[in-house]
Design a protein around this motif. Sequence first.
Motif, short mmCIF file in Angstrom:
data_model
loop_
_atom_site.label_atom_id
_atom_site.label_comp_id
_atom_site.label_asym_id
_atom_site.label_seq_id
_atom_site.Cartn_x
_atom_site.Cartn_y
_atom_site.Cartn_z
N THR A 159 31.85 27.06 62.91
CA THR A 159 31.61 27.81 61.67
C THR A 159 31.99 29.28 61.89
O THR A 159 31.91 29.81 63.00
N ALA A 160 32.40 29.93 60.82
CA ALA A 160 32.86 31.32 60.92
C ALA A 160 31.69 32.25 61.22
O ALA A 160 30.63 32.18 60.59
N LEU A 161 31.89 33.13 62.21
CA LEU A 161 30.89 34.14 62.55
C LEU A 161 31.07 35.37 61.66
O LEU A 161 32.16 35.60 61.11
N PRO A 162 30.02 36.20 61.47
CA PRO A 162 30.15 37.40 60.65
C PRO A 162 31.13 38.38 61.28
O PRO A 162 31.46 38.32 62.48
N SER A 163 31.61 39.30 60.47
CA SER A 163 32.53 40.32 60.97
C SER A 163 31.83 41.21 61.98
O SER A 163 30.61 41.34 61.98
N ARG A 164 32.63 41.84 62.86
CA ARG A 164 32.05 42.57 63.98
C ARG A 164 31.39 43.86 63.54
O ARG A 164 30.32 44.22 64.03
N ARG A 165 31.96 44.59 62.60
CA ARG A 165 31.44 45.91 62.24
C ARG A 165 30.41 45.83 61.11
O ARG A 165 29.28 46.27 61.26
N GLU A 166 30.79 45.26 59.96
CA GLU A 166 29.88 45.22 58.82
C GLU A 166 28.95 44.02 58.82
O GLU A 166 27.97 43.99 58.09
N GLY A 167 29.27 42.97 59.63
CA GLY A 167 28.43 41.78 59.66
C GLY A 167 28.55 40.95 58.39
O GLY A 167 27.56 40.35 57.93
N LEU A 168 29.75 40.87 57.78
CA LEU A 168 29.97 40.13 56.55
C LEU A 168 30.54 38.76 56.86
O LEU A 168 31.41 38.60 57.72
N THR A 169 30.09 37.75 56.11
CA THR A 169 30.63 36.40 56.22
C THR A 169 31.87 36.29 55.34
O THR A 169 32.10 37.13 54.45
N PRO A 170 32.72 35.26 55.54
CA PRO A 170 33.89 35.11 54.67
C PRO A 170 33.52 34.96 53.20
O PRO A 170 34.22 35.49 52.32
N THR A 171 32.43 34.26 52.90
CA THR A 171 32.01 34.11 51.50
C THR A 171 31.65 35.46 50.90
O THR A 171 31.98 35.75 49.73
N GLU A 172 30.98 36.32 51.67
CA GLU A 172 30.62 37.65 51.16
C GLU A 172 31.87 38.52 50.96
O GLU A 172 31.94 39.29 49.99
N ILE A 173 32.83 38.39 51.82
CA ILE A 173 34.08 39.16 51.66
C ILE A 173 34.80 38.71 50.38
O ILE A 173 35.30 39.54 49.60
N ASN A 174 34.85 37.39 50.11
CA ASN A 174 35.47 36.89 48.89
C ASN A 174 34.75 37.42 47.65
O ASN A 174 35.38 37.81 46.66
N SER A 175 33.43 37.42 47.69
CA SER A 175 32.66 37.92 46.54
C SER A 175 32.96 39.39 46.29
O SER A 175 33.10 39.82 45.13
N MET A 176 33.07 40.19 47.35
CA MET A 176 33.36 41.61 47.18
C MET A 176 34.76 41.83 46.62
O MET A 176 34.98 42.69 45.75
N LEU A 177 35.73 41.04 47.05
CA LEU A 177 37.10 41.18 46.53
C LEU A 177 37.17 40.82 45.05
O LEU A 177 37.81 41.52 44.26
N ILE A 178 36.50 39.76 44.65
CA ILE A 178 36.50 39.36 43.24
C ILE A 178 35.77 40.40 42.39
O ILE A 178 36.18 40.72 41.27
N LYS A 179 34.68 40.94 42.93
CA LYS A 179 33.92 41.95 42.20
C LYS A 179 34.71 43.24 42.06
O LYS A 179 34.60 43.96 41.05
N ALA A 180 35.54 43.56 43.06
CA ALA A 180 36.32 44.80 43.01
C ALA A 180 37.53 44.68 42.09
O ALA A 180 38.16 45.70 41.77
N HIS A 181 37.87 43.47 41.63
CA HIS A 181 39.00 43.26 40.72
C HIS A 181 38.47 42.54 39.48
O HIS A 181 38.43 41.30 39.45
N PRO A 182 38.03 43.28 38.48
CA PRO A 182 37.35 42.66 37.31
C PRO A 182 38.21 41.66 36.59
O PRO A 182 37.70 40.74 35.96
N ALA A 183 39.54 41.79 36.62
CA ALA A 183 40.39 40.84 35.90
C ALA A 183 40.24 39.44 36.46
O ALA A 183 40.47 38.44 35.76
N ALA A 184 39.87 39.33 37.74
CA ALA A 184 39.72 38.01 38.37
C ALA A 184 38.31 37.48 38.32
O ALA A 184 38.06 36.35 38.71
N ASP A 185 37.35 38.30 37.88
CA ASP A 185 35.94 37.89 37.86
C ASP A 185 35.66 37.19 36.54
O ASP A 185 35.36 37.82 35.53
N ARG A 186 35.78 35.87 36.49
CA ARG A 186 35.61 35.10 35.27
C ARG A 186 34.62 33.99 35.53
O ARG A 186 34.73 33.25 36.49
N SER A 187 33.67 33.84 34.60
CA SER A 187 32.65 32.80 34.76
C SER A 187 33.18 31.41 34.43
O SER A 187 32.72 30.41 34.96
N ALA A 188 34.18 31.32 33.53
CA ALA A 188 34.79 30.04 33.15
C ALA A 188 36.29 30.12 33.40
O ALA A 188 36.92 31.14 33.09
#
Length: 645
Positions: free
Chosen positions: A28-57
């Motif tokens: 299983t993927a380990l958290p990042s070394r500096r911020e301690g973020l998992t891959p799922t958390e990184i994906n969530s931050m990228l989608i949140k930072a680009h509102p055009a891609a943040d769609r519920s449906a």
Amino acid sequence: MNKIMIVGHPTSEYQDVEALLVECGMATALPSRREGLTPTEINSMLIKAHPAADRSAFGLVRSLPQVEAGPIWNGMALDLMLGNIDQKLWGWADPHALQLLDYWKKLDPSIAFVLVYDSPESLLVRSSDLGLKLDALQERVREWCSYNEALLHFFYRNSERSLLVHAQQVRASASGYLQQVRARINAPVDLLLEVPRDNILIGDAHHDVTIQGDASATVLSAMSEAGAIKRFLAKTLIGDYPEVGQLFEEMQTAANLPFITPAAESESVHRAWRELLAIEQAEASYHIALEEQEADFAGRIDDLQVSISKLHGKLADVQQENLIQLQTLHEAQERGECYRNELLEEVGRASQLVEFESLAEDRKKAIEKLEQQMLEKEVLASAAQQKLSALIERNSQDSAHILQLERDLSALTKESAQSRVQRRDMEAALLYAQEELERSHIELQEVLEKNNSTSAERSETDERLNRLNLQKTEAEMRVAQLDSVRIALEKRNGSLQREVNSLVERIHQMQEEWEGRMPSSPASVAKRQEHYGAAERVRRQLSYRLGATMIKHSYSVGGWLTMPLGLAKEAKRFRNEKEHRSKEKLPPIASYRDAPEADRMRRHLSYRLGSKMLGNAGSPIGWVRMPFILRREVKAFREERSKKS
């Protein structure tokens, strides 16, 4: 370092695909070394930072818009790679990373993608929030189509780096799936191992329907395999949407591991029918069991009612017996109360006889005691008569002594009054000499200031000052003698007064002893002492003494030069005298009989100069201003004297 990214619709059971890879050796993927973020958390931050891609449906386009993340976001992914650099094979699953597939593909060419899909009826079988609303069902179907269309579109464009697999087929043929994954990521054979058939995940059981309630064991066992009805109904509902079937067939054609329909799948309608019959049979059995239980409960209720009626009859009999026993008890209590009253009357009569006998004995003892007390009182009366005669004789002697003391006291009072008159005369003479001395001093200063006087006038002035100083010295000596005489008279007067007070108190005590009362606190009979010497009190103050020292040293040039030393000696002498008189408690000057003399002393030039000096000696500025202030005070004193003359 090999990496696998698993993406699938939330209802596609992509978790089973990931679990199979983890079971076979993927870490299983380990958290990042500096911020301690998992891959799922990184994906969530990228989608949140680009509102055009943040769609519920998901939309209805062929391919959902991919996130175009700038290079600034690559630091988080790089930190994640560094955190897992020691793992030979690792990966993660995220159903919401569909719009980030191009981002991860461009970021790392070594990432392999496992795209998971499932049969359309799984959308309804594994969903619990649709209810019976048709709009919700249509919305969910459109979302499923959009998601899987985007997934298929990405697979067409990246077939060399991705696998399109059916979730149920992965569980059914795990070995074939693992071989394709091993070939896709170019991993050595020992990284992904074969798993025994017994450990392959079979996930059909948790899709079955469970009947809630108080059904019997027979009903539960019959309905444990009732998933066929739900799947049949879901497949029938999905059949109303032909685009869903077309999309599923397209994915089956393009998939690396498509779903192979088993032979028994064609009998799903018959199996659903059998399950429905089993449910109806179980429900009928359940109703029969309920009727039997109801009949059993009715018989038990009848038996309980009969038992309750019997208990009511027994309770009535017991209550009747209790009433009879209670009446008997009341009668016994009344008889016992009568016996008790009779016994108390007998005891009262016996106690009265005993009391009468004891009273007679007490009276006899009291009479004997009174006779003895009368004899003692006669003896005391004779002793008191003798003591009275002695007290009368002693009282006459004390009265004569008091008269003699009062005569001595009056004589001393007259002598003290004469001495006070003489002292006042001497103080008046001394004050007059002081005033003359000050006046002469002022005149001498005026003459010295003019600098036009002759030597004869100066000698005459010096002789006059010497005579005045002699007169002042003699007057001070006479006043000191009078003070010593006055102090001796006051001491003698006080001793006589104390003796008189003690004799009077003694007489009062003897009178109280004779009358048989306790002596009370002695009343103060001493007269209020009258104090004299207010002018002397002012003359002893530091302000007056410093002013007199300044005047004394101002007659000559040598005196002016030695004035600071003389002031210091006078201040030291005052402190020593104050230490010697620290225990002496004197009344305030305002309570003296000659208090006006103190006010007259405060108007002298000596007191005024000393007061100004003490008032300005507390600061450096005061010392600078002091010569001018003293000169102004001398000028004011001259003006006051000139106005009086």
